[in-house]
Design a protein around this motif. Structure first.
Motif: not given
Length: 120
Positions: A32-33, A101-102, A109-111, A117-119
């Motif tokens: 989810q973005i 990087d993720i 989830n990416v916010y 920007i964080y996840y």
């Protein structure tokens, strides 16, 4: 809420799903973005597993307050990915944010905030 499907991704990018699903990540292969900005429009979302950048995952722009969903569908791949966001700039140009990087096997989830920007 806008829903999207992963489009035009390379085989290696799509390959990342199995690892995520096999490890039982939060959404079982669903990513989810969230555009949590006040006025910025997301026009691009790209990933790179080390073999090059994917095509844009978004089929529609993501306005402030909207979210989009992507489903990974491949059978194998790397958990470690780099993603980059494209924002709508002046004259309808795309402004690319710094890559982040993720680990998609542990995050679903990416916010996208105005200054961060964080996840998770």
């Amino acid at each position: 809420m806008t829903f999207i499907k992963v489009i035009g991704c390379t085989a290696m990018i799509l390959a990342s799903v199995t690892s995520a699903i096999a490890q039982g990540t939060g959404s079982e292969g669903i990513f989810q973005i969230y555009n949590n900005t006040n006025s910025n429009v997301v026009v691009g979302f790209y990933t790179n597993d080390g073999s090059g950048w994917s095509d844009n995952w978004l089929s529609e722009f993501l306005d402030p307050g909207e979210s989009a969903q992507a489903e990974f569908t491949a059978e194998s791949g790397s958990c470690e990915q780099t993603f980059q966001v494209g924002w709508l700039g002046e004259d309808d140009e795309e402004i690319l944010d710094d890559p982040i990087d993720i680990d998609i096997c542990s995050a679903s989830n990416v916010y996208l905030d105005d200054n961060e920007i964080y996840y998770d």
